[in-house]
Design an enzyme around this catalytic site. Structure first.
Site, PDB file in Angstrom:
ATOM      1  N   ASP A 294      53.080  50.917  -2.931  1.00 17.58           N
ATOM      2  CA  ASP A 294      53.303  52.334  -3.177  1.00 17.58           C
ATOM      3  C   ASP A 294      52.888  52.590  -4.632  1.00 17.58           C
ATOM      4  O   ASP A 294      52.696  51.658  -5.421  1.00 17.58           O
ATOM      5  CB  ASP A 294      54.755  52.743  -2.904  1.00 17.58           C
ATOM      6  CG  ASP A 294      54.857  54.246  -2.638  1.00 17.58           C
ATOM      7  OD1 ASP A 294      53.945  54.994  -3.054  1.00 17.58           O
ATOM      8  OD2 ASP A 294      55.841  54.696  -2.037  1.00 17.58           O
TER       9      ASP A 294
HETATM   10  C1  BGC Z   1      54.850  57.998  -2.193  1.00 19.56           C
HETATM   11  C2  BGC Z   1      53.966  57.600  -1.032  1.00 19.56           C
HETATM   12  C3  BGC Z   1      52.608  58.240  -1.187  1.00 19.56           C
HETATM   13  C4  BGC Z   1      52.024  57.820  -2.526  1.00 19.56           C
HETATM   14  C5  BGC Z   1      50.620  58.321  -2.786  1.00 19.56           C
HETATM   15  C6  BGC Z   1      54.170  57.781  -3.527  1.00 19.56           C
HETATM   16  O1  BGC Z   1      54.910  58.293  -4.568  1.00 19.56           O
HETATM   17  O2  BGC Z   1      56.059  57.276  -2.119  1.00 19.56           O
HETATM   18  O3  BGC Z   1      54.555  57.966   0.178  1.00 19.56           O
HETATM   19  O4  BGC Z   1      51.786  57.892  -0.126  1.00 19.56           O
HETATM   20  O5  BGC Z   1      52.873  58.301  -3.550  1.00 19.56           O
HETATM   21  O6  BGC Z   1      50.574  59.654  -3.028  1.00 19.56           O
END
Ligand code: BGC
Length: 746
Positions: A294
């Site tokens: 993530d």
């Molecule tokens: C979120 C994810 C997301 C990623 C990219 C993160 O902060 O937890 O779900 O896909 O950002 O935008």
């Protein structure tokens, strides 16, 4: 026939062998930096040196156009050098093709870029939030909206969405409940698989398909206190029985990537959790794609206090089975040296690169790196047939919670209707979370949906009444005056879009601001009040449930919000949605979910039972609940045999009758309870559902087949076992009501 199949299998094998030898050949030619580049994804706003540029912008040292130019050049250089394999946040056919051209024509090895984005509920055609779509229990339509999202996103140059989110959650305080399918494992698994199929189709190399990503692995929805990013502590049995099956379903549906979760699980951050990323994901689930972190989560392992520095965190992440680093360039900075000095074996790096390259091959990027063009983009985005599906999906996502004296559907020829509330004439808030590429101007507001639904002589008057939050712009008087002059009041209240989703946990689940007071003032007029809720999570609305005439749970329905809501209010669509998350009376009941384990003292009349002394222990609206403008009755529950073996199946039939005077659809739900087991089991668990359409007076026999192998659980030693004994079967309209039968497993 057999010969053809054998020939096809041989052909597939040859293609695979060819692909593997090309991948190995490439890996053989790659420098260490190029290899790590394939494991690196940049998200412009978060990435290393970009922070310096953004600081300059914020401090006024450079202008916005200068900033844009620097940003683009910055990435172009890295692509040219072949040290960047993936980017997030690139949108638009032209820009993605430009960048791809650099990778293909100007980098040493010509390896194509992979462009990812959070396409969570549509790209330009914004559909209902996933929680809302789940309330349709309509797998085909959910698959369809994912397919349209893929069509539009791919036309805009995107190859990969970070969806579906298949996190189960039992806690509506957690804002990300909006992004998933609610609290149930069985339903969540089916919906997760449908979304994967919708995005990816049968063949990822078709240019209108995109790669899906099952996230967040794992148990992110179990965050303590519903507070985002918080710690998760749970038994391995709960993990495997409740939280992991939707990931397994996504893997079985062929999902190409997984995203690790930001939380720790039982003390180990998921980003470096080898048990999850290797033992479970590769060995138990047989997953063959790659795992992306993530955003920034490798660096955050240091903040967790699990690793001393990024170097250690990046080593642990790679060794745990995490292939791609999203956002912070930690792999780029910290892996090369550790590979050079032998701290991390080259084989591990090569295997990670291999997994990423394989996915690029599956997407067909080596043969067809430019999958779109401007013209295709223009004709695909917001195509009329996409918008039509958005309306249908929105209709089916709506859940009717209350309808006293059948006040709904409303007549289209009322003399005057008052439309009141801070969300009645609003476009932006109808999107809910994660609709970054959507254009709020495309949204049909509730007010305009109602205006176009009623007869031309009906007068629609509108007052905002108050804001969603705070005490500003209050005008109860104006709203009440209009209400007094009208036949009926439609009050549109709820949450703003940014009150759910990531980093939007709430400690209070009431209607925010002064909205409940507004409802009370409207109710005082004595006119019927129909409440339309716009929200991203279950809310605590006991006052409304007790006092207003009708409640329509509309969630955040996307671009067709107003039309779909009007379709339901005026009876052009008979609501059929059912809740996928329990509605509590009070936030103090949370976590509250239908499939809780049995206690030794179930709530009862006497004091010393499992309940609260200051409120009900039952929910306000249970899982699976939802009304229709017609009524359904259930009769003749028939179970095929009273005894069945472990390997066997049980057939269950039930007659469902439309006893009202309108055509309608019913979601028939089947629950099972294991009466006695060597570990405490849930009071009941969903194990089947069917959606049936019935004419007035019509009866249909609905059939289910339960495979006994799906009724097991994990014992103390974490073996999956199926124990003999009595099982109860419940079939009905929700998790609380229905007919009951039983069979024995022998
Ligand atoms: C979120 C994810 C997301 C990623 C990219 C993160 O902060 O937890 O779900 O896909 O950002 O935008």
């Amino acid at each position: 026939m057999i010969i053809v199949m054998v020939e096809m299998a041989m052909q597939d094998k040859m293609i695979l062998e060819d692909q593997e030898s090309k991948i190995n050949e490439l890996i053989g030619k790659m420098t260490l930096e190029e290899k790590v580049g394939q494991l690196t994804q940049i998200v412009p706003s978060l990435y290393g040196a970009f922070e310096e540029i953004i600081t300059k912008l914020v401090e006024g040292e450079i202008s916005y156009p200068e900033f844009q130019a620097m940003e683009k050049n910055y990435h172009k250089d890295e692509i040219r050098e072949g040290i960047l394999g993936s980017m997030g946040g690139v949108t638009g056919a032209e820009i993605s093709n430009d960048l791809q051209k650099i990778a293909i024509e100007e980098s040493r090895l010509g390896i194509p870029m992979l462009f990812g984005l959070d396409v969570i509920h549509g790209y330009k055609t914004i559909f209902p939030i996933p929680l809302a779509e789940a309330c349709s229990w309509d797998l085909d339509l959910i698959e369809k909206t994912a397919e349209i999202a893929a069509k539009e996103a791919s036309a805009a140059g995107i190859h990969w969405t970070y969806a579906p989110m298949v996190d189960i959650t039992r806690d509506p305080r957690w804002g990300r409940i909006a992004e998933g399918a609610g609290e149930d494992t069985y339903l969540g698994s089916m919906i997760g698989a449908a979304r994967v199929k919708g995005f990816q189709g049968e063949d990822l190399s078709e240019s209108h398909r995109i790669l899906a990503c099952a996230k967040h692995f794992a148990a992110y929805g179990g965050a303590v206190g519903g507070r985002d990013y918080n710690t998760v502590d749970m038994s391995l049995q709960t993990l495997h029985e409740v939280y992991l099956p939707p990931f397994e379903a996504a893997a079985k549906a062929g999902v190409g990537t997984f995203m690790s979760a930001l939380n720790d699980l039982n003390g180990i951050p998921c980003t470096v959790n080898r048990y999850l990323l290797t033992d479970v994901l590769r060995e138990q689930l047989g997953f063959k794609g790659f795992v992306v972190s993530d955003a920034n989560s490798i660096a955050e392992v240091v903040v967790h206090g699990e690793s001393v520095d990024r170097k250690e965190a990046s080593k642990k992440a790679l060794l745990a089975g995490l292939e791609m680093d999203m956002s912070h360039g930690t792999y780029q900075q910290d892996l090369p040296e550790q590979i050079k000095n032998g701290d991390i074996p080259t084989d591990v790096l090569d295997e990670a690169v291999r997994r990423v390259l394989r996915v690029k091959f599956h997407l067909g990027l080596f043969d067809n790196p430019y999958r779109t063009n401007k013209e295709l983009e223009e004709k695909t985005l917001l195509a009329p047939e996409h918008v039509e599906v958005a309306r249908e999906m929105a209709q089916r996502s709506i859940v009717l919670l209350k309808n006293e004296d059948n006040i709904l559907p409303l007549k289209k020829n009322h003399k005057k209707i008052a439309v009141v509330g801070p969300l009645a004439d609003n476009q932006k808030e109808m999107f809910g979370t994660w609709a970054i590429t959507g254009n709020p101007e495309e949204v049909v507001t509730v007010l305009s949906g109602i205006q176009s639904a009623v007869d031309k002589d009906t007068e629609i008057v509108y007052a905002k009444g108050c804001e969603v939050l705070g005490n500003e712009n209050m005008d109860f008087e104006g709203a009440v005056q209009l209400a007094n002059e009208s036949d009926v009041i439609i009050a549109v209240v709820g949450e703003n879009a940014d009150m759910s989703g990531e980093a939007s946990s709430r400690m209070d689940l009431n209607l925010p601001g002064r909205q409940e007071d507004l409802l009370k003032a409207l109710h005082q007029t004595g006119k019927p009040v129909v409440v339309v809720l716009i929200n991203g999570r279950p809310l605590t609305i006991p006052w409304a449930a007790e006092n207003v005439s009708a409640i329509v749970e509309a969630w955040q329905l996307g671009i067709q919000s107003g039309n779909a809501i009007a379709d339901v209010l005026f009876g052009d669509y008979n609501p059929s949605g059912k809740l996928v998350a329990t509605f509590p009376y009070s936030v103090g009941q949370v976590p509250i979910y239908y499939n809780h384990p049995k206690t030794g003292r179930p709530a009862g009349k006497i004091k010393f039972t499992s309940k609260y002394i200051d409120g009900p222990s039952e929910p306000l609206y249970p899982f699976g609940f939802g009304l229709s403008y017609t009524t359904f009755e259930y009769e003749n529950l028939l179970i095929s045999s009273s005894e069945v073996s472990k390997e066997g199946k049980v057939k269950v039939n039930i007659d469902v009758i439309n006893s009202g005077d309108r055509t309608g659809e019913e979601i028939v739900q089947l629950y099972i309870s294991d009466v006695v087991a060597s570990r405490v089991r849930p009071v009941k668990e969903l194990k089947g559902f069917k959606k049936v359409a019935l004419q007035p007076g019509e009866t249909k026999t609905v059939s289910f087949e339960i495979e006994i192998k799906n009724l097991g659980f994990f014992n103390e030693a974490m073996d999956y076992i199926i124990e003999p004994g009595l099982f109860k079967v419940f079939v009905g309209p929700n998790s609380k009501e229905g007919l009951e039968g039983e069979f024995s497993l022998v």
